[in-house]
Design an enzyme around this catalytic site. Structure first.
Site, PDB file in Angstrom:
ATOM      1  N   ASP A  68      12.218  -0.360  11.242  1.00 35.58           N
ATOM      2  CA  ASP A  68      12.521   0.067  10.057  1.00 35.58           C
ATOM      3  C   ASP A  68      13.646   0.412   9.630  1.00 35.58           C
ATOM      4  O   ASP A  68      14.924   0.769  10.322  1.00 35.58           O
ATOM      5  CB  ASP A  68      11.783   1.285   9.808  1.00 35.58           C
ATOM      6  CG  ASP A  68      10.335   1.211  10.020  1.00 35.58           C
ATOM      7  OD1 ASP A  68      10.088   0.753  11.102  1.00 35.58           O
ATOM      8  OD2 ASP A  68       9.678   1.853   9.319  1.00 35.58           O
ATOM      9  N   ASP A  90       9.090  -2.114   7.861  1.00 39.69           N
ATOM     10  CA  ASP A  90       9.649  -1.677   6.494  1.00 39.69           C
ATOM     11  C   ASP A  90      11.178  -1.657   6.067  1.00 39.69           C
ATOM     12  O   ASP A  90      11.977  -1.190   7.185  1.00 39.69           O
ATOM     13  CB  ASP A  90       8.852  -0.181   6.193  1.00 39.69           C
ATOM     14  CG  ASP A  90       7.584  -0.371   6.121  1.00 39.69           C
ATOM     15  OD1 ASP A  90       6.869  -1.344   5.714  1.00 39.69           O
ATOM     16  OD2 ASP A  90       6.912   0.785   6.734  1.00 39.69           O
ATOM     17  N   HIS A 144       8.535  -5.806   6.594  1.00 40.81           N
ATOM     18  CA  HIS A 144       7.167  -5.601   6.140  1.00 40.81           C
ATOM     19  C   HIS A 144       7.325  -5.155   4.661  1.00 40.81           C
ATOM     20  O   HIS A 144       6.123  -4.673   3.943  1.00 40.81           O
ATOM     21  CB  HIS A 144       6.511  -4.569   6.910  1.00 40.81           C
ATOM     22  CG  HIS A 144       6.130  -5.017   8.279  1.00 40.81           C
ATOM     23  ND1 HIS A 144       5.553  -4.242   9.155  1.00 40.81           N
ATOM     24  CD2 HIS A 144       6.424  -6.172   8.681  1.00 40.81           C
ATOM     25  CE1 HIS A 144       5.500  -4.842  10.447  1.00 40.81           C
ATOM     26  NE2 HIS A 144       5.939  -6.127  10.336  1.00 40.81           N
ATOM     27  N   ARG A 149       4.904  -2.139  -1.563  1.00 45.26           N
ATOM     28  CA  ARG A 149       3.800  -1.664  -0.679  1.00 45.26           C
ATOM     29  C   ARG A 149       3.557  -0.167  -0.964  1.00 45.26           C
ATOM     30  O   ARG A 149       4.563   0.570  -0.515  1.00 45.26           O
ATOM     31  CB  ARG A 149       4.077  -1.896   0.885  1.00 45.26           C
ATOM     32  CG  ARG A 149       3.040  -1.706   1.780  1.00 45.26           C
ATOM     33  CD  ARG A 149       3.591  -2.050   3.130  1.00 45.26           C
ATOM     34  NE  ARG A 149       2.532  -2.293   4.065  1.00 45.26           N
ATOM     35  CZ  ARG A 149       2.627  -2.331   5.505  1.00 45.26           C
ATOM     36  NH1 ARG A 149       3.768  -2.189   5.966  1.00 45.26           N
ATOM     37  NH2 ARG A 149       1.607  -2.570   6.064  1.00 45.26           N
ATOM     38  N   LYS A 173       0.878   2.485   1.086  1.00 43.06           N
ATOM     39  CA  LYS A 173      -0.077   2.758   2.404  1.00 43.06           C
ATOM     40  C   LYS A 173      -0.294   4.172   2.474  1.00 43.06           C
ATOM     41  O   LYS A 173       0.457   5.008   2.707  1.00 43.06           O
ATOM     42  CB  LYS A 173       0.300   1.775   3.332  1.00 43.06           C
ATOM     43  CG  LYS A 173       1.802   2.154   3.992  1.00 43.06           C
ATOM     44  CD  LYS A 173       2.084   1.397   5.007  1.00 43.06           C
ATOM     45  CE  LYS A 173       3.571   1.256   5.426  1.00 43.06           C
ATOM     46  NZ  LYS A 173       4.116   0.775   6.843  1.00 43.06           N
TER      47      LYS A 173
END
Ligand SMILES: *[C@@H]1O[C@H](CO)[C@@H](O)[C@H](O)[C@H]1NC(C)=O
Ligand SMILES: *[C@@H]1O[C@H](CO)[C@@H](O)[C@H](O)[C@H]1NC(C)=O
Ligand SMILES: *[C@@H]1O[C@H](CO)[C@@H](O)[C@H](O)[C@H]1NC(C)=O
Ligand SMILES: *[C@@H]1O[C@H](CO)[C@@H](O)[C@H](O)[C@H]1NC(C)=O
Length: 388
Positions: free
Chosen positions: A206, A228, A249, A280, A282
């Site tokens: 990340d 990410d 991501h 995104r 989540k």
């Protein structure tokens, strides 16, 4: 009286000429004893100088650069590298730790912070395989600015910002792109067994992780990694702008777990290329006492997205979504000016539990190329037209 004025003038003239000299020749007057050129010197130099330089240092096995700065500045010059710990190293450990207040950390032109992540990578990231240290933790820092850092090959997560307020990170370049390749093809000294099945050797790398922090701005930066680009796990007033993300991501909120609250995340003018996702959000399917509110993504360009251009999913689990979204509220999601292409995956995918998603406002979204057609669920009316 006349003497006093004369003396005052003399002092003033001296001060002015000193100032001129200092301004004109900053390097000549920089105290040479404020430059640390060995790992052993860092602590004493940083503690005795308001501004110090850490230059061309190799940090030994299991070593870390620990900076507790109150109103101080530390600058990196030359190549700083961290020796690989052969048996691996706990993810609770970091290569650099920054705490304090009104602190400034600067990467001078030409410097490199080399994490030697390639020596740890085994395709397992933070989930399995050898233990890997995070690159940098910015912890309990208040009013801290980090700029110009050029990081190469973080072992796992790169920047973790936690319990901090009023943070600016700018002109950061994270290049962990070498981790895109399978482990077998990397040239390196150490070879931990590949536990990633021959996929990218870097994993969970990340860029910026934010938790328990408020008023954080990350801008004008570039991230090349395998996870990410941004992951906001909890916190408020987070601004992410003018950034370029590649290989990872997506620009993410979450994964949101029990007790985590995120509010006020504003992402604008960013480009996301060669990544699994673009935008995104989540949340864990079983999370409680958690929420996501007031999120904006504006002017985002996508290119070569392989899974979802926009994905908001309430069924997240590390290792695979459950298909059954939970109850975490995702409120006030404003998207505008999201453009670009998906290859193979889905342009927009939303999976919200009953009543979990509300107050969304979506406009000017043009994402093309996706072929997958998972059904969208629980999408607020104002966004429904875009989810198909
Ligand atoms: C550098 O020199 C200044 C002035 O002599 C002194 O006050 C300071 O403690 C020195 N710093 C180090 C790290 O030796
Ligand atoms: C946010 O942090 C920045 C940088 O420290 C500061 O200049 C600004 O005043 C802070 N904003 C708020 C609302 O506290
Ligand atoms: C958008 O971000 C790019 C860097 O990716 C920058 O060059 C450009 O100036 C930014 N535009 C605005 C309007 O801030
Ligand atoms: C949403 O965020 C913006 C920008 O930080 C702020 O001005 C606004 O008050 C926030 N709204 C809510 C409902 O939190």
């Amino acid at each position: 009286m006349a003497n006093k004025i004369g003396f005052g003038n003399l002092v003033l003239t001296l001060v002015l000429s000193l100032l001129t000299t200092v301004t004109a020749t900053p390097y000549a007057t920089f105290p040479t004893n404020c430059t640390a050129t060995t790992f052993a010197d860092i602590a004493s130099v940083v503690s005795s100088c308001m501004t110090s330089i850490i230059q061309g240092v190799t940090v030994p096995v299991d070593g870390a650069i620990t900076l507790n700065l109150k109103g101080k500045t530390v600058q990196f010059a030359g190549k700083i590298s961290w020796a690989h710990t052969p048996g691996g190293r706990s993810p609770a450990e970091v290569l650099i730790r920054l705490t304090g207040s009104d602190a400034t950390v600067i990467g001078l032109p030409g410097h490199i912070l080399h994490g030697n992540g390639q020596e740890y990578w085994d395709g397992g990231g933070g989930n399995k395989g050898v233990l890997k240290p995070k690159f940098m933790r910015i912890e309990k820092c208040n009013g801290c600015t980090i700029s110009g850092l050029h990081v190469v090959n973080a072992p796992v997560h790169t920047f973790a910002i936690s319990g901090s307020n009023n943070i600016i990170m700018e002109n950061i370049y994270l290049d962990s792109s070498m981790g895109d390749k399978p482990c077998a093809s990397l040239s390196r000294t150490n070879k931990h067994p590949d536990v990633g099945g021959g996929k990218s050797c870097g994993h969970n790398s990340d860029g910026f992780g934010v938790s328990g922090s408020t008023n954080v701005t990350i801008r004008n930066s570039r991230v090349e990694n395998q996870d990410d680009c941004l992951a906001v796990n909890s916190g408020s007033d987070i601004h992410f702008m003018n950034n370029h993300c590649s290989g990872g991501h997506g620009i993410s909120i979450g994964s949101i777990k029990t007790g985590a609250k995120v509010s006020g995340v504003h992402v604008s003018n960013c480009t996301i290329t060669k990544s699994e996702n673009g935008v995104r959000i989540k949340t864990y399917d079983d999370a409680t006492d958690a929420s996501v509110t007031n999120v904006t993504y504006k002017d985002i360009k996508l290119e070569g997205i392989t899974k979802n251009g926009i994905v908001i999913q309430g069924d997240y689990r590390n290792g695979g979504p459950t298909g059954k979204p939970g109850k975490v509220p995702i409120k006030g999601v404003t998207l505008s000016g999201i453009r670009g292409t998906v290859r193979g995956g889905q342009n927009v995918y939303v999976l919200c539990g009953p009543g979990a998603c509300s107050g969304w406002s979506w406009s000017d979204i043009r994402i093309e190329g996706g072929s997958s057609k998972k059904a969208c669920q629980g999408v607020p009316a104002a966004a429904a037209a875009y989810c198909k």
